[in-house]
Scaffold this motif. Sequence first.
Motif, short mmCIF file in Angstrom:
data_model
loop_
_atom_site.label_atom_id
_atom_site.label_comp_id
_atom_site.label_asym_id
_atom_site.label_seq_id
_atom_site.Cartn_x
_atom_site.Cartn_y
_atom_site.Cartn_z
N VAL A 41 0.72 -0.97 0.14
CA VAL A 41 -0.06 -0.05 0.12
C VAL A 41 1.06 1.35 -0.01
CG1 VAL A 41 -0.99 1.00 2.07
CG2 VAL A 41 -2.28 -0.58 0.76
N THR A 42 2.12 1.21 0.75
CA THR A 42 2.94 2.30 0.89
C THR A 42 3.57 2.74 -0.69
OG1 THR A 42 3.21 1.95 2.96
CG2 THR A 42 4.70 3.30 2.03
N ARG A 43 4.05 1.23 -1.21
CA ARG A 43 4.68 1.55 -2.55
C ARG A 43 3.63 2.25 -3.66
NH1 ARG A 43 4.56 -3.31 -4.18
NH2 ARG A 43 5.62 -4.21 -2.07
N GLU A 44 2.23 1.64 -3.53
CA GLU A 44 1.24 1.99 -4.50
C GLU A 44 0.85 3.35 -4.21
OE1 GLU A 44 -0.58 -2.58 -5.16
OE2 GLU A 44 -1.72 -0.77 -4.41
N ARG A 45 0.81 3.64 -3.05
CA ARG A 45 0.14 5.26 -2.71
C ARG A 45 0.97 6.34 -2.48
NH1 ARG A 45 -4.91 2.75 0.86
NH2 ARG A 45 -5.68 1.49 -0.56
N ARG A 46 2.06 5.88 -1.86
CA ARG A 46 3.01 6.94 -1.32
C ARG A 46 4.50 6.70 -1.68
NH1 ARG A 46 0.98 10.54 2.56
NH2 ARG A 46 3.01 11.31 2.24
N PRO A 47 4.86 6.80 -2.87
CA PRO A 47 6.40 6.47 -3.32
C PRO A 47 7.11 7.54 -2.47
CG PRO A 47 4.81 7.60 -5.34
CD PRO A 47 3.78 7.12 -4.18
N ASP A 48 6.69 8.49 -2.13
CA ASP A 48 7.78 9.34 -1.27
C ASP A 48 8.11 8.71 0.08
OD1 ASP A 48 4.77 9.68 -0.48
OD2 ASP A 48 5.25 11.67 0.22
N LEU A 49 7.10 8.23 0.86
CA LEU A 49 6.99 7.57 2.00
C LEU A 49 8.01 6.19 1.91
CD1 LEU A 49 3.69 7.80 4.01
CD2 LEU A 49 5.90 9.06 4.40
N TRP A 50 7.53 5.59 0.87
CA TRP A 50 8.24 4.21 0.39
C TRP A 50 9.85 4.57 0.35
CZ3 TRP A 50 8.09 -0.51 1.45
CH2 TRP A 50 8.60 -1.48 0.74
N ALA A 51 10.33 5.53 -0.60
CA ALA A 51 11.61 5.96 -0.60
C ALA A 51 12.22 6.23 0.65
CB ALA A 51 11.88 6.97 -1.78
N ALA A 52 11.76 6.98 1.48
CA ALA A 52 12.07 7.36 2.86
C ALA A 52 12.34 6.18 3.59
CB ALA A 52 11.33 8.35 3.47
N HIS A 53 11.33 5.25 3.60
CA HIS A 53 11.40 3.87 4.31
C HIS A 53 12.78 3.18 3.84
CE1 HIS A 53 10.30 0.14 6.08
NE2 HIS A 53 10.40 -0.51 4.90
#
Length: 242
Positions: free
Chosen positions: A215-227
């Motif tokens: 869900v993070t990868r699909e909806r929030r690439p910004d949060l995914w990159a930070a993660h």
Amino acid sequence: MSWTAAILTLFPEMFPGPLGQSLAGRALDADLWRCETHDLRSFGLGRHKTVDDTPCGGGAGMVMRPDVVDAALASVSRNDGASCVYLTPRGRPLTQADIRRYTAGSGVTLLCGRYEGVDERVLEARSVEQVSIGDYVLSGGETAALVLLDACVRLLPGVMGSAESGVEESFSDGLLEYPHYTRPAEWNGRAVPDVLLSGNHAAIARWRREQSERVTRERRPDLWAAHLSNTTHSSVQEGHPI
Ligand code: JAH
């Protein structure tokens, strides 16, 4: 003295508004926080209590006068130990780290603009933080101020019960939450995922983690990159936005 929101606005009747209901409303009744409005109109100039003027350099709309806003800010005594915040789409994005910082102090002074905004000089002179709750234009800062206060009040000591007090940690590792289900096990031809009814707690934890990552990868690439950067550089495990 309780944590105090001092709100500078042309529309004092908008507060506490929806925050007079539910969790924040019960906390207000219990004096766990105070909601204090200051009517910007009362600092206006002349017979018409003017608060705005035309933009220097021309263009559409009106700008709130620095002298009027300065007088209003000066009248808020509680400014010591309280952050002073102007809600504007020109601000830096508001984060949960900001909310935690505001709740750690004695309160927050919120400047709510109308028209095209506030003269930049008074924001500089009074060290007003400029923050945005998102990339859209509202008719004024009041509804954004209500959002900021909702996020603050629920973190104040005594506002949430011990069962709910861990909610800030419900996002692990800066990921979005996995999807939630409850009964009935089948509804309108849609089943709850089998694994959640399996009783296999290790499998459930694994499934939830996978769902959070997807869900993070699909909806929030910004949060995914930070993660990803925070987990590859394993030293950083704090300072997550959510
Ligand atoms: C609009 C003054 N980031 C949300 C946000 C905050 C404030 C305003 N718009 C959007 C706003 C008009 C006048 C403030």
